[in-house]
Design an enzyme around this catalytic site. Structure first.
Site, PDB file in Angstrom:
ATOM      1  N   GLU A 111     -43.075   2.229 -41.391  1.00 28.17           N
ATOM      2  CA  GLU A 111     -42.167   1.133 -40.452  1.00 28.17           C
ATOM      3  C   GLU A 111     -40.967   0.519 -41.249  1.00 28.17           C
ATOM      4  O   GLU A 111     -40.959   0.915 -42.470  1.00 28.17           O
ATOM      5  CB  GLU A 111     -43.039   0.104 -40.285  1.00 28.17           C
ATOM      6  CG  GLU A 111     -43.911  -0.592 -41.348  1.00 28.17           C
ATOM      7  CD  GLU A 111     -45.029  -1.637 -40.953  1.00 28.17           C
ATOM      8  OE1 GLU A 111     -45.421  -1.647 -40.113  1.00 28.17           O
ATOM      9  OE2 GLU A 111     -45.265  -2.489 -41.895  1.00 28.17           O
ATOM     10  N   LYS A 113     -38.534  -1.689 -43.253  1.00 30.58           N
ATOM     11  CA  LYS A 113     -38.800  -2.697 -44.637  1.00 30.58           C
ATOM     12  C   LYS A 113     -37.837  -3.670 -44.151  1.00 30.58           C
ATOM     13  O   LYS A 113     -36.663  -3.449 -44.407  1.00 30.58           O
ATOM     14  CB  LYS A 113     -38.592  -2.027 -45.863  1.00 30.58           C
ATOM     15  CG  LYS A 113     -38.796  -3.010 -46.828  1.00 30.58           C
ATOM     16  CD  LYS A 113     -38.851  -2.342 -48.337  1.00 30.58           C
ATOM     17  CE  LYS A 113     -39.104  -3.233 -49.450  1.00 30.58           C
ATOM     18  NZ  LYS A 113     -38.509  -4.388 -49.487  1.00 30.58           N
ATOM     19  N   ASP A 115     -35.439  -6.977 -44.626  1.00 38.79           N
ATOM     20  CA  ASP A 115     -35.007  -7.397 -45.877  1.00 38.79           C
ATOM     21  C   ASP A 115     -34.751  -8.742 -45.769  1.00 38.79           C
ATOM     22  O   ASP A 115     -33.613  -9.461 -45.431  1.00 38.79           O
ATOM     23  CB  ASP A 115     -33.271  -6.792 -46.288  1.00 38.79           C
ATOM     24  CG  ASP A 115     -33.054  -7.286 -47.799  1.00 38.79           C
ATOM     25  OD1 ASP A 115     -33.701  -7.663 -48.249  1.00 38.79           O
ATOM     26  OD2 ASP A 115     -31.890  -7.004 -47.923  1.00 38.79           O
ATOM     27  N   TYR A 223     -46.540  -8.025 -40.462  1.00 42.81           N
ATOM     28  CA  TYR A 223     -46.776  -6.905 -40.592  1.00 42.81           C
ATOM     29  C   TYR A 223     -48.140  -6.621 -41.281  1.00 42.81           C
ATOM     30  O   TYR A 223     -48.586  -5.500 -42.068  1.00 42.81           O
ATOM     31  CB  TYR A 223     -45.780  -5.886 -41.119  1.00 42.81           C
ATOM     32  CG  TYR A 223     -44.957  -6.563 -42.406  1.00 42.81           C
ATOM     33  CD1 TYR A 223     -45.926  -6.944 -43.670  1.00 42.81           C
ATOM     34  CD2 TYR A 223     -43.794  -7.003 -42.213  1.00 42.81           C
ATOM     35  CE1 TYR A 223     -45.189  -7.650 -44.576  1.00 42.81           C
ATOM     36  CE2 TYR A 223     -43.129  -7.834 -43.457  1.00 42.81           C
ATOM     37  CZ  TYR A 223     -43.796  -8.125 -44.435  1.00 42.81           C
ATOM     38  OH  TYR A 223     -43.311  -8.946 -45.507  1.00 42.81           O
ATOM     39  N   CYS A 405       0.737 -23.176 -45.930  1.00 43.15           N
ATOM     40  CA  CYS A 405       0.273 -22.656 -44.971  1.00 43.15           C
ATOM     41  C   CYS A 405       0.972 -21.400 -44.720  1.00 43.15           C
ATOM     42  O   CYS A 405       2.234 -21.524 -44.364  1.00 43.15           O
ATOM     43  CB  CYS A 405      -0.003 -23.244 -43.852  1.00 43.15           C
ATOM     44  SG  CYS A 405      -0.767 -22.620 -42.161  1.00 43.15           S
ATOM     45  N   CYS A 423      -5.073 -26.012 -44.048  1.00 37.99           N
ATOM     46  CA  CYS A 423      -3.821 -26.228 -43.545  1.00 37.99           C
ATOM     47  C   CYS A 423      -4.086 -27.692 -42.735  1.00 37.99           C
ATOM     48  O   CYS A 423      -4.833 -27.944 -42.183  1.00 37.99           O
ATOM     49  CB  CYS A 423      -3.248 -25.434 -42.612  1.00 37.99           C
ATOM     50  SG  CYS A 423      -1.923 -25.906 -41.694  1.00 37.99           S
ATOM     51  N   CYS A 428      -0.345 -26.968 -36.295  1.00 38.03           N
ATOM     52  CA  CYS A 428      -0.270 -25.431 -37.073  1.00 38.03           C
ATOM     53  C   CYS A 428      -0.461 -24.401 -35.986  1.00 38.03           C
ATOM     54  O   CYS A 428      -1.595 -24.585 -35.370  1.00 38.03           O
ATOM     55  CB  CYS A 428      -1.105 -25.335 -38.253  1.00 38.03           C
ATOM     56  SG  CYS A 428      -0.992 -23.541 -38.582  1.00 38.03           S
TER      57      CYS A 428
HETATM   58  S1  IVH Z   1     -45.989  -4.608 -46.548  1.00 35.85           S
HETATM   59  C1  IVH Z   1     -48.811  -5.987 -50.615  1.00 35.85           C
HETATM   60  N1  IVH Z   1     -44.412  -4.203 -44.767  1.00 35.85           N
HETATM   61  O1  IVH Z   1     -41.266  -5.952 -48.844  1.00 35.85           O
HETATM   62  C2  IVH Z   1     -47.490  -6.162 -50.018  1.00 35.85           C
HETATM   63  N2  IVH Z   1     -43.770  -5.511 -46.730  1.00 35.85           N
HETATM   64  O2  IVH Z   1     -40.903  -5.276 -51.625  1.00 35.85           O
HETATM   65  C3  IVH Z   1     -47.617  -5.605 -48.533  1.00 35.85           C
HETATM   66  N3  IVH Z   1     -41.499  -6.259 -46.430  1.00 35.85           N
HETATM   67  O3  IVH Z   1     -43.527  -8.197 -50.459  1.00 35.85           O
HETATM   68  C4  IVH Z   1     -46.085  -5.397 -47.988  1.00 35.85           C
HETATM   69  N4  IVH Z   1     -40.934  -5.383 -44.741  1.00 35.85           N
HETATM   70  O4  IVH Z   1     -41.961  -9.022 -48.280  1.00 35.85           O
HETATM   71  C5  IVH Z   1     -44.682  -4.799 -46.027  1.00 35.85           C
HETATM   72  N5  IVH Z   1     -42.972  -3.546 -43.005  1.00 35.85           N
HETATM   73  C6  IVH Z   1     -43.276  -4.170 -44.249  1.00 35.85           C
HETATM   74  C7  IVH Z   1     -42.294  -5.179 -45.006  1.00 35.85           C
HETATM   75  C8  IVH Z   1     -42.623  -5.541 -46.275  1.00 35.85           C
HETATM   76  C9  IVH Z   1     -40.417  -6.211 -45.721  1.00 35.85           C
HETATM   77  C10 IVH Z   1     -41.288  -6.900 -47.825  1.00 35.85           C
HETATM   78  C11 IVH Z   1     -42.301  -7.872 -48.185  1.00 35.85           C
HETATM   79  C12 IVH Z   1     -42.908  -7.204 -49.619  1.00 35.85           C
HETATM   80  C13 IVH Z   1     -41.582  -6.630 -50.026  1.00 35.85           C
HETATM   81  C14 IVH Z   1     -41.915  -5.678 -51.190  1.00 35.85           C
END
Ligand code: IVH
Length: 677
Positions: A111, A113, A115, A223, A405, A423, A428
């Protein structure tokens, strides 16, 4: 129905509409109707404080600003993930896992990740008890008041049989649009912009005033789980499905894979979707699906062995900085812009990048002719990350922002506490231009035909100095302008005339008052009958409104104190622009009970305009089709909505038929529907 029952009905109904809007993206009622229900609930609750409930939809925003965040221990530690940076490393992870679990067939879920900022929500008997940041993993900050303002997060789980305890873990994030708007606003306000959406999100969660947080478009995806009692999940898939049923948003895409090689190609597939997600994704997370294996796999000090992150490369490129130009925005803020030797980055050709402000240029010591590294971390406009000192040509000079300006030569000033230069001349042309463009934009007064180049010419010839001047224009004024046929002039003048009828909220947004976005403008238009009442409002009255904080209130007061602004209001009034809320009795009811969905290109009006007219006659407009849709209005090049309407048997009408409906004096009923069409 007695008052208490009404309160409960309203609470359930608002929760449902909230879910439909924020999670399903299938709203059934308009924002205005939602607000009306919320206002009704608020006044009933005000009158009956004995029935107060912290999980009521009225209780998302509010409460006093905090002095600090309390630290609370996590029931189960919040770990982090181990990172991998290459496919080889990922295959090693797979081999390690298989070694620890001999003879066990393993499934992985992949899935995105996200940010953002990790969060843990605790629900007890279905009610949101608290929201904690990760902190040091064993205890985190109690940011409940801030998290409650996020409307996609349910204050109460959607079930009649809630588990005794459910801790859900996920990510709070700011989507790309939200990030861009927030940064633009900050720059206009002379504040340091955030470097990326994650910083903006973290900064927002740390604000001590929840009312301010409510104005940041934060969102969340879940998640994982922490402590659970009365609920269990056999697999990760099942966890995601159950969270979704309980009303929590979960990661939008997932893949199930057992074969290591196919797992690798899944990672590429996911990466190719990167631009499609509204949030920043810095990699993929690969998790063992079978949760009964978690215990056998165990964890290291920092991270579990049943999951790993696969990090994507940030998108960067090297190019030459040809020049630094300086732009002047709507509120006069001077923004330096990097003019670059065109370079390919993340699938687009990049010619410009933002440099934010003088401080940033100095900090990174960016000079014209430098070789620079640019990065697109999801921002629509890329940023200049750094220079390459080894490649700096001889005789470069540190960059200085202009003292005057670049548009009108007035001296610029740096307001106290602000990083931006501004400005000072309200006349303007750069400021006037962007003011008029904002006024005429879709979402504001929606004046068709008044594009950038037309505004530029009108301002340069001093034909317009403010939005009210638009209404004084005559065909003669366009005589010697470029690219103006008779027909386009007639269309433009017609568009200007039509804009006088736009609702009060659009006018308020169009005025471009600092900090007054679309939502605040709607709140104000609902709260004040007309512009005079708004101009007389005190800061306290303004701040009493839901969604209006001290910064917005101050900005409104300052704006209307300015005699020039008052003159513009008078000129708008004389021109006949709508400066008052629609009176209830002028709102038609001919279309009430009917929900419309608009798709494709219409010929005589935009979809927004058609929507406004439908709403003015009491109809509803929805963005998605369901069985409940009364009509689909299909313009040219209608696509999937048309197919869906056909499938669901929703009546389809053409633009001409819609116009006929809009002229209908009596409400259509089921029986005369066919005659009408
Ligand atoms: S699972 C035991 N799933 O990435 C930790 N983390 O770098 C299980 N994060 O601490 C985390 N998307 O804050 C998981 N689909 C995802 C995520 C995810 C972002 C973050 C989360 C984690 C950090 C690790």
């Amino acid at each position: 129905m007695n008052k208490k029952e009404r309160i409960n009905t309203l609470r359930r109904s608002l929760e449902r509409h909230n879910h439909l809007y924020y999670i399903e993206a299938q709203p059934e009622i308009s924002d205005r109707e939602y607000d009306a229900l919320l206002t009704e609930l608020q006044s009933l609750e005000d009158a009956h404080p004995q029935w107060a409930d912290p999980t009521s939809p009225t209780q998302r925003v509010g409460g006093q600003p905090l002095s600090h965040f309390n630290t609370i221990a996590h029931a189960l530690p919040m770990r982090s993930l181990a990172n991998t940076y290459s496919k080889e490393e990922l295959l090693e992870f797979d081999q390690r896992t298989r070694k620890l679990l001999p003879q066990t067939p393993i499934e992985y879920i992949v899935e995105p990740k996200i940010d953002g900022v990790a969060i843990s929500l605790r629900y007890e008997n279905g009610l949101l008890i608290h929201a904690l940041t990760r902190g040091d993993g064993t205890a985190g900050d109690d940011v409940t008041a801030n998290v409650r303002t996020i409307r996609s997060i349910p204050l109460r789980l959607q079930t009649d049989t809630p588990p005794a305890i459910l801790e859900v873990r996920g990510e709070i994030y700011l989507d790309r649009n939200g990030f861009q708007t927030l940064n633009q606003q900050r720059q206009e306000d002379g504040l340091e912009p955030f470097a990326n959406p994650r910083n903006a999100c973290a900064g927002s969660l740390k604000l001590l005033n929840p009312t301010e947080v409510a104005q940041r478009p934060l969102d969340a995806l879940f998640y994982g789980s922490g402590q659970c009692e009365g609920i269990q999940f056999d697999t990760h898939e099942n966890l995601l499905d159950q969270l979704k049923t309980l009303g929590l948003r979960t990661t939008p895409q997932r893949w199930k894979e057992s074969d290591p090689q196919r797992l690798l190609s899944t990672l590429d597939q996911l990466e190719s979707l990167r631009p499609e997600f509204p949030f920043e994704m810095d990699g993929a997370v690969i998790k063992v699906n079978q949760r009964d294996l978690y215990e056998r796999l165990g964890a290291t000090a920092k991270s579990p062995r049943w999951a790993v992150a696969y990090k994507y490369e940030p998108e960067q490129a090297e190019t030459t900085l040809l020049d630094i130009t300086v732009q002047v925005g709507r509120t006069g803020v001077l923004t330096p812009v990097a003019e670059l030797q065109p370079v390919q980055l993340a699938g687009t050709t990049v010619k410009r990048a933002t440099l934010h402000n003088q401080d940033e240029i100095q900090r990174k010591d960016i000079r014209i002719h430098d070789r620079v590294i640019i990065e697109k971390a999801g921002e629509i406009i890329p940023i200049v990350l750094a220079t390459v000192p080894a490649k700096r040509p001889a005789n470069t000079q540190p960059f200085q922002m202009p003292t005057h300006c670049p548009e009108c030569q007035s001296p610029v000033e740096r307001l106290e506490g602000e990083v931006a230069l501004r400005c000072t001349d309200l006349q303007c042309p750069a400021q006037v231009r962007s003011w008029i463009e904002h006024y005429a934009a879709r979402g504001a007064m929606d004046i068709t035909g008044l594009g950038e180049s037309m505004v530029e010419q009108l301002v340069a010839r001093q034909l317009i100095h403010n939005p009210a001047d638009l209404y004084q224009l005559t065909a003669n004024d366009f005589a010697d302008l470029e690219r103006t046929g008779e027909r386009s002039i007639a269309n433009l003048l017609n568009g200007i005339e039509e804009s006088k009828k736009r609702p009060f909220s659009k006018l308020l947004f169009g005025l471009g008052i600092r900090h007054v976005g679309k939502t605040a403008a709607e709140t104000l238009a609902n709260a004040f009958p007309d512009i005079d009442a708004l101009m007389q409002a005190s800061a306290e009255e303004l701040e009493d409104l839901h969604d209006i904080g001290p910064i917005v209130a101050r900005s409104l007061i300052t704006y209307f104190e300015n005699p020039a602004a008052r003159d513009v209001m008078e000129a708008l009034r004389t021109a006949g622009v709508t400066l008052h809320r629609e009176a209830a009795n002028t709102t038609g009811t001919a279309l009430s009970g009917n929900t419309f969905v608009l798709t494709g290109t219409l010929e005589t009006m935009t979809r927004d305009q058609a929507g406004d007219r439908i709403k003015a006659l009491g109809g509803k407009v929805s963005s998605s089709i369901s069985k409940k849709t009364s009509y689909l209005v299909a313009g040219a090049a209608a696509g999937s909505k048309l197919t869906k309407a056909e499938k669901l048997g929703v009546p389809i009408v053409t633009e001409t038929e819609l116009l006929a409906l809009l002229d209908t004096p009596t409400p259509p009923t089921e029986n005369d529907q066919l005659d009408l069409l």
